[in-house]
Write a protein that holds these residues in place. Sequence first.
Motif, PDB file in Angstrom:
ATOM      1  N   GLY A 113       0.797  -1.220   0.000  1.00  0.00           N
ATOM      2  CA  GLY A 113       0.000   0.000   0.000  1.00  0.00           C
ATOM      3  C   GLY A 113       0.828   1.268   0.000  1.00  0.00           C
ATOM      4  N   ARG A 114       0.153   2.388   0.254  1.00  0.00           N
ATOM      5  CA  ARG A 114       0.765   3.713   0.195  1.00  0.00           C
ATOM      6  C   ARG A 114       1.549   4.017   1.473  1.00  0.00           C
ATOM      7  NH1 ARG A 114      -1.644   7.490  -3.320  1.00  0.00           N
ATOM      8  NH2 ARG A 114      -0.188   9.004  -2.396  1.00  0.00           N
ATOM      9  N   ILE A 115       2.724   4.599   1.302  1.00  0.00           N
ATOM     10  CA  ILE A 115       3.556   5.017   2.431  1.00  0.00           C
ATOM     11  C   ILE A 115       2.967   6.309   3.006  1.00  0.00           C
ATOM     12  CG2 ILE A 115       5.893   5.638   3.157  1.00  0.00           C
ATOM     13  CD1 ILE A 115       6.831   4.163   0.558  1.00  0.00           C
ATOM     14  N   THR A 116       2.868   6.376   4.331  1.00  0.00           N
ATOM     15  CA  THR A 116       2.113   7.470   4.960  1.00  0.00           C
ATOM     16  C   THR A 116       2.966   8.531   5.642  1.00  0.00           C
ATOM     17  OG1 THR A 116       1.881   6.203   7.019  1.00  0.00           O
ATOM     18  CG2 THR A 116       0.119   5.975   5.367  1.00  0.00           C
ATOM     19  N   GLN A 117       4.223   8.233   5.975  1.00  0.00           N
ATOM     20  CA  GLN A 117       5.046   9.210   6.691  1.00  0.00           C
ATOM     21  C   GLN A 117       6.496   9.134   6.217  1.00  0.00           C
ATOM     22  OE1 GLN A 117       2.847   8.657  11.014  1.00  0.00           O
ATOM     23  NE2 GLN A 117       4.851   9.655  10.967  1.00  0.00           N
ATOM     24  N   PRO A 118       7.238  10.228   6.350  1.00  0.00           N
ATOM     25  CA  PRO A 118       8.676  10.170   6.049  1.00  0.00           C
ATOM     26  C   PRO A 118       9.360   9.187   6.983  1.00  0.00           C
ATOM     27  CG  PRO A 118       7.952  12.441   6.404  1.00  0.00           C
ATOM     28  CD  PRO A 118       6.819  11.566   6.802  1.00  0.00           C
ATOM     29  N   MET A 119      10.311   8.443   6.440  1.00  0.00           N
ATOM     30  CA  MET A 119      10.993   7.413   7.219  1.00  0.00           C
ATOM     31  C   MET A 119      12.501   7.557   7.045  1.00  0.00           C
ATOM     32  SD  MET A 119       8.320   5.904   8.508  1.00  0.00           S
ATOM     33  CE  MET A 119       9.160   4.576   9.362  1.00  0.00           C
ATOM     34  N   LEU A 120      13.222   7.255   8.115  1.00  0.00           N
ATOM     35  CA  LEU A 120      14.681   7.347   8.135  1.00  0.00           C
ATOM     36  C   LEU A 120      15.268   6.011   8.564  1.00  0.00           C
ATOM     37  CD1 LEU A 120      17.503   8.810   8.333  1.00  0.00           C
ATOM     38  CD2 LEU A 120      16.855   9.367  10.700  1.00  0.00           C
ATOM     39  N   LEU A 121      16.256   5.541   7.817  1.00  0.00           N
ATOM     40  CA  LEU A 121      17.102   4.453   8.284  1.00  0.00           C
ATOM     41  C   LEU A 121      18.376   5.100   8.822  1.00  0.00           C
ATOM     42  CD1 LEU A 121      17.618   1.332   8.414  1.00  0.00           C
ATOM     43  CD2 LEU A 121      18.922   1.634   6.299  1.00  0.00           C
ATOM     44  N   PRO A 122      18.544   5.150  10.134  1.00  0.00           N
ATOM     45  CA  PRO A 122      19.720   5.825  10.684  1.00  0.00           C
ATOM     46  C   PRO A 122      20.982   4.987  10.478  1.00  0.00           C
ATOM     47  CG  PRO A 122      18.428   4.852  12.443  1.00  0.00           C
ATOM     48  CD  PRO A 122      17.656   4.624  11.175  1.00  0.00           C
ATOM     49  N   GLU A 123      22.124   5.645  10.563  1.00  0.00           N
ATOM     50  CA  GLU A 123      23.388   4.931  10.441  1.00  0.00           C
ATOM     51  C   GLU A 123      23.477   3.857  11.520  1.00  0.00           C
ATOM     52  OE1 GLU A 123      28.197   5.799  10.097  1.00  0.00           O
ATOM     53  OE2 GLU A 123      26.774   7.468  10.321  1.00  0.00           O
ATOM     54  N   GLY A 124      23.742   2.626  11.094  1.00  0.00           N
ATOM     55  CA  GLY A 124      23.824   1.511  12.028  1.00  0.00           C
ATOM     56  C   GLY A 124      22.487   0.915  12.411  1.00  0.00           C
ATOM     57  N   GLY A 125      21.372   1.515  11.954  1.00  0.00           N
ATOM     58  CA  GLY A 125      20.047   1.015  12.293  1.00  0.00           C
ATOM     59  C   GLY A 125      19.686  -0.221  11.493  1.00  0.00           C
ATOM     60  N   ASP A 126      18.729  -0.999  12.026  1.00  0.00           N
ATOM     61  CA  ASP A 126      18.317  -2.213  11.322  1.00  0.00           C
ATOM     62  C   ASP A 126      16.929  -2.091  10.720  1.00  0.00           C
ATOM     63  OD1 ASP A 126      16.718  -2.323  13.579  1.00  0.00           O
ATOM     64  OD2 ASP A 126      17.007  -4.481  13.897  1.00  0.00           O
ATOM     65  N   ARG A 127      16.271  -0.929  10.928  1.00  0.00           N
ATOM     66  CA  ARG A 127      14.938  -0.730  10.345  1.00  0.00           C
ATOM     67  C   ARG A 127      14.662   0.764  10.226  1.00  0.00           C
ATOM     68  NH1 ARG A 127      11.948  -4.435  14.067  1.00  0.00           N
ATOM     69  NH2 ARG A 127      14.075  -5.207  14.322  1.00  0.00           N
ATOM     70  N   TYR A 128      13.717   1.071   9.335  1.00  0.00           N
ATOM     71  CA  TYR A 128      13.291   2.467   9.174  1.00  0.00           C
ATOM     72  C   TYR A 128      12.495   2.914  10.393  1.00  0.00           C
ATOM     73  CZ  TYR A 128      14.482   2.585   4.152  1.00  0.00           C
ATOM     74  OH  TYR A 128      15.129   2.586   2.941  1.00  0.00           O
ATOM     75  N   GLU A 129      12.596   4.212  10.705  1.00  0.00           N
ATOM     76  CA  GLU A 129      11.822   4.789  11.799  1.00  0.00           C
ATOM     77  C   GLU A 129      11.273   6.138  11.351  1.00  0.00           C
ATOM     78  OE1 GLU A 129      15.424   6.798  14.385  1.00  0.00           O
ATOM     79  OE2 GLU A 129      15.170   4.606  14.501  1.00  0.00           O
ATOM     80  N   PRO A 130      10.194   6.602  11.948  1.00  0.00           N
ATOM     81  CA  PRO A 130       9.590   7.869  11.519  1.00  0.00           C
ATOM     82  C   PRO A 130      10.566   9.030  11.712  1.00  0.00           C
ATOM     83  CG  PRO A 130       8.130   6.678  13.009  1.00  0.00           C
ATOM     84  CD  PRO A 130       9.448   5.986  13.055  1.00  0.00           C
ATOM     85  N   VAL A 131      10.450  10.018  10.838  1.00  0.00           N
ATOM     86  CA  VAL A 131      11.265  11.222  10.935  1.00  0.00           C
ATOM     87  C   VAL A 131      10.412  12.402  10.495  1.00  0.00           C
ATOM     88  CG1 VAL A 131      12.161  11.032   8.572  1.00  0.00           C
ATOM     89  CG2 VAL A 131      13.514  12.232  10.302  1.00  0.00           C
ATOM     90  N   THR A 132      10.623  13.553  11.072  1.00  0.00           N
ATOM     91  CA  THR A 132       9.871  14.729  10.637  1.00  0.00           C
ATOM     92  C   THR A 132      10.411  15.197   9.294  1.00  0.00           C
ATOM     93  OG1 THR A 132      11.373  16.307  11.684  1.00  0.00           O
ATOM     94  CG2 THR A 132       9.541  15.436  13.041  1.00  0.00           C
ATOM     95  N   TRP A 133       9.584  15.940   8.583  1.00  0.00           N
ATOM     96  CA  TRP A 133      10.039  16.518   7.321  1.00  0.00           C
ATOM     97  C   TRP A 133      11.224  17.452   7.566  1.00  0.00           C
ATOM     98  CZ3 TRP A 133       9.187  14.852   2.627  1.00  0.00           C
ATOM     99  CH2 TRP A 133       8.018  14.135   2.339  1.00  0.00           C
ATOM    100  N   GLU A 134      11.170  18.229   8.617  1.00  0.00           N
ATOM    101  CA  GLU A 134      12.250  19.177   8.897  1.00  0.00           C
ATOM    102  C   GLU A 134      13.579  18.443   9.085  1.00  0.00           C
ATOM    103  OE1 GLU A 134       8.420  20.942   9.503  1.00  0.00           O
ATOM    104  OE2 GLU A 134       9.290  19.115  10.381  1.00  0.00           O
ATOM    105  N   ARG A 135      13.532  17.343   9.847  1.00  0.00           N
ATOM    106  CA  ARG A 135      14.757  16.588  10.073  1.00  0.00           C
ATOM    107  C   ARG A 135      15.229  15.910   8.784  1.00  0.00           C
ATOM    108  NH1 ARG A 135      19.611  16.101  11.462  1.00  0.00           N
ATOM    109  NH2 ARG A 135      20.306  14.019  12.105  1.00  0.00           N
ATOM    110  N   ALA A 136      14.304  15.433   7.991  1.00  0.00           N
ATOM    111  CA  ALA A 136      14.673  14.791   6.726  1.00  0.00           C
ATOM    112  C   ALA A 136      15.423  15.763   5.816  1.00  0.00           C
ATOM    113  CB  ALA A 136      13.431  14.252   6.031  1.00  0.00           C
TER     114      ALA A 136
END
Length: 760
Positions: free
Chosen positions: A119-142
């Motif tokens: 389905g459709r992606i609903t929020q900006p997502m970030l895979l941080p350095e060293g992370g094992d999964r995407y996590e939510p991120v604000t547009w400003e931080r992105a």
Amino acid sequence: MVSKPPVGDPVQDAPQVTPPQHAAAGLPAIGHTLRIAQEQMGLRRTARTLLKVNQKDGFDCPGCAWPEEDKRHVAEFCENGAKAVAEEATLRRVTPEFFAAHPLADLATRSGYWLGQQGRITQPMLLPEGGDRYEPVTWERAFAILAEELRALASPDEALFYTSGRTSNEAAFLLQLFAREFGTNNLPDCSNMCHESSGSALTETIGIGKGSVSLEDLHRADLIIVAGQNPGTNHPRMLSALEKAKAGGARIISVNPLPEAGLERFKNPQTPRGMLKGAALNDLFLQIRIGGDQALFRLLNKLVLETAGAVDEEFVREHTHGYEEFAAAAREADWDETLAATGLDRSEIERALEMVLASERTVVCWAMGLTQHKHSVPTIREVVNFLLLRGNIGRPGAGVCPVRGHSNVQGDRTMGIFERPAPAFLDALDKEFGIVSPRHHGFDVVRSIQALRDGEAKVFFAMGGNFVGATPDTEATEAAMRRARLTVHVSTKLNRSHAVTGTRALILPTLGRTDKDVQAGGKQFVTVEDSMSLVHASRGNLPPASPHLLSEPAIVARMARAVLGDGSATPWEEFEADYATIRDRIGRVVPGFEDFNARLAADPGGFRLPHGPRDERRFPTKTGKANFTAAPVEYPRVPAGRLLLQTLRSHDQYNTTIYGLDDRYRGIKGGRRVVLVHPEDAAALGFADGAYADLVSEWTDGSERRAPGFRVVHYPTSRGCAAAYYPETNVLVPLESTADVSNTPASKSVIVRLEESASA
């Protein structure tokens, strides 16, 4: 009833195989369309959405770039267009909870089909350095992360800005403006992988890298040659145009290694007679060997030259250059070599010649079957030679027709998405915005992958698309992508590219074609350019899939503000608020778009861009005339015990988007890992129908690439040839195997051997 997405990947170990069909569309297409649409959207949303597809007050189909007539049918869409709309307008959602439950390692094991079905992606997502999964991120931080990584580069040329053909004119114009203000021409796009060969050949020969025909020209043609193209699956609405041309007296020659149901008979689902009986389209089917097209057209040109009165001598004298050198080369064409290169019988070519000579108005259409070979550019030049000989450019009912795949791939190039921009375009851009654009050439798709591999590029930004899934040499491409510092994808849905990341990765969810777009300046619309140079508006009508989505123009504008800061005098905030202000600037930079907004307001159907060869037989080449060319004839030589493989789509896919696991017209159900081989070739190689084989490609440097576990299907393809679906077979295409001049991956001519599979 809307269905839930699949929990697990479907098993594809034992696809069912039945004989291929001999007609396309009809009642089965209607039934399949309604089933897919209802599963994704539900009944009410299906009606609300599909009735707006390709309408003047609606939205442009996110599928192919085939144009519409001025008078629209109430159902102005095809089966595959409806699938594309259903996938975008789906009620299924990919939320932060989904990413929390599916680490990157899990996503990397999933098929493209499973990923797309979520389905459709609903929020900006970030895979941080060293992370094992995407996590939510604000547009400003992105945007802050983007700015941090881009500003840290040693050179702007360490950034890559890729564009998919779905991107609107407005977003594409802003993206190339930002990239050049930032300081790079690294603007690879999906054209690099499809019709770059067409653009290269046409620019050299007629002065403009676009087709020269309209729908009206197709309807008026005496002869239409469809070479290396399967409209029944890839551009189904084209079948209606061919049906109308046939009704007007046109004849059709199909040139293809595979018989395709859509060109055998079209059962038009918009008429009762069409659904019941249909219309036969092919008058002559030339089942050519893969890569033999240049040899075919060269011999036809020789035969035209040898026929008294067949050459349009006045047109050649007044409007062309290089005729004598071309004619000398064409007269050397050899029957025996041509028959070997094409696999055709002499009588078939003679029949084609009769039809050519009887035609006063000829159109040649083509797609990837001509553009993805080492010798694609000289092949298309030979097609132009063929048309020039009889004056078939700049004449009503005649011309070149490269059939574009994605709905705005041609418009993106017009807007300046090109790694090798014309100096005149950059001069106009710099004058309008007070910037200094770089003049050195940037990287195309293949060079971008090599730059990532070699550490020359560190940030990859994609405006749509599925770069990893669409590109060749899968293992090499994925390894290159993983070397990036940051990978960014502006997306509506998940695909393979989201699972193959740099050190950090961002997914920026965006509005789709079907979504309403409301900005500070009110409700907005975007524009697209179709395959025949008609520019028109596209207006979504559905509430966005999430309140957290941004439009493509808004994403580019905010990225530019974050990266360029106060040093940029470009009014990015104004552009985001009101897209009409973008179109005003396009009108002052891009020829043919003058009074852009006023012309759209005056005619809801849009306007056609100027085309010198078509409009007035004016050829903006270096010679000032249409150029004949005289390249040596090439065709693939295949060692004994090997086959020449072409990659292709199934009927249940569009580019790398997989809608289902069937290929109805070819008789394949429930699986995609199949290889189509002529029964006699399969028998000679020791593979029964239903056996399993690994496909092993062989490259000139001695390297090999393997795609395991393909069911062998005995199929009526040309002798010595084979076919299998991409992206599963992209792994077999060496990164260095590209077309001369255009650098397009040579995905239609891959030398392979079959080995017994461990899956047997």
